[in-house]
Design an enzyme around this catalytic site. Structure first.
Site, short mmCIF file in Angstrom:
data_model
loop_
_atom_site.label_atom_id
_atom_site.label_comp_id
_atom_site.label_asym_id
_atom_site.label_seq_id
_atom_site.Cartn_x
_atom_site.Cartn_y
_atom_site.Cartn_z
N ASP A 74 0.82 -1.21 0.00
CA ASP A 74 0.00 0.00 0.00
C ASP A 74 0.85 1.27 0.00
OD1 ASP A 74 -2.25 -1.53 -0.04
OD2 ASP A 74 -2.80 -1.21 2.05
N THR A 189 -9.55 3.24 6.50
CA THR A 189 -9.25 1.89 6.99
C THR A 189 -7.79 1.74 7.41
OG1 THR A 189 -8.95 1.23 4.68
CG2 THR A 189 -11.08 0.74 5.68
#
Length: 286
Positions: A74, A189
């Site tokens: 990510d 998140t």
């Protein structure tokens, strides 16, 4: 930001890998897959020291590529998305790192993805970023973008952070604790979630303020709409963008944050299901 990709006329695809890790084997596999469709794979110059493939600096890579692949976790994708906004280019995330909430599949699944992609079977989602305006003591304004979040935290010398938040020069909240997170829906998140902030649907036009270890039981997260710009004031604190860029807040006389007009086009498999991803990653249900 582009709304569609002409999959029938793709000539060059750029590739940026997770730093300080050799992914030559994975790169060669992607090159082999793309060669079937007569597409050239071009690399960021720091992505491989060995492979004899065309290599470019990051700016030139974006200029010549139809879109860019992020091969990593990510963190790799997040930093690439901020750059993609400058060139109005889409990004495809392929997982080869530790965290994979934003990346959809691994290299072993790339053959199936590109087979569908070149038949037009894919989707584009365009999450919004945060705009951060840092005004220094001389009045010079630096604009930065954040894909996930902006975090204000106390420095090593301060016993706790004292953070004031204003809108249109009127204070609407004051935080005492370890810090404050300003998160995008895509970043909801990440750190925001671990600080008990809410999950907000990725494409929502909103952003979130979440206190970190507040010294008040009544302080809770708040979700704010697009067009709502806040000014943040805090002494002896550090401002961190996406966990990658740090700024001393004492160096600036004004820091403003809001949801940007800029978004980034993320390429996904057509069958991607956001709520299924939440279920799998967060172990919801059975």
């Amino acid at each position: 930001m582009q709304n569609k990709i002409d999959h029938k006329n793709i000539k060059k695809i750029g590739l940026v890998t997770r730093p300080n890790v050799s992914l030559d084997k994975e790169i060669l596999k992607l090159q082999s897959i793309l060669s079937i469709y007569k597409v050239e794979l071009v690399l960021f110059k720091e992505s491989s020291e060995i492979l004899d493939l065309p290599k470019y600096g990051l700016d030139d890579l974006f200029k010549i590529s139809d879109f860019v692949i992020s091969l990593g976790g990510d963190g790799t994708l997040i930093s690439l998305c901020r750059k993609a906004c400058e060139y109005d280019k889409a990004v495809l995330g392929i997982h080869a790192g530790h965290l994979g909430f934003l990346t959809d599949f691994k290299v072993d699944e790339a053959e199936n993805f590109f087979q569908a992609f070149f038949q037009g079977e894919f989707r584009i989602e365009k999450p919004y970023l945060l705009s951060v305006f840092l005004e220094d003591k001389q009045g010079k304004i630096l604009e930065k973008l954040a894909f996930n979040d902006v975090v204000i935290s106390k420095n090593n010398q301060a016993p706790m952070a004292h953070i004031e938040v204003f809108r249109k020069e009127k204070k609407f909240n004051e935080y005492f604790g370890d810090g404050l997170i300003v998160a995008t829906p895509a970043g909801s998140t990440a750190y925001n979630l671990s600080a008990n902030g809410p999950i907000v649907y990725t494409l929502a036009q909103a952003f979130i303020l979440t206190p970190v270890c507040s010294h008040s039981l009544t302080q809770r997260s708040i979700v704010l709409p697009k067009g709502f710009e806040i000014e943040i004031m805090a002494k002896d604190c550090i401002l961190c963008i996406d966990g990658q860029e740090n700024y001393k807040m004492n160096d600036f006389k004004s820091i403003k944050v809001g949801l940007s007009d800029k978004n980034v086009a993320l390429i996904h498999p057509k069958n991607r299901d956001y709520f299924q991803i939440l279920k799998e990653k967060l172990h919801w249900g059975n």
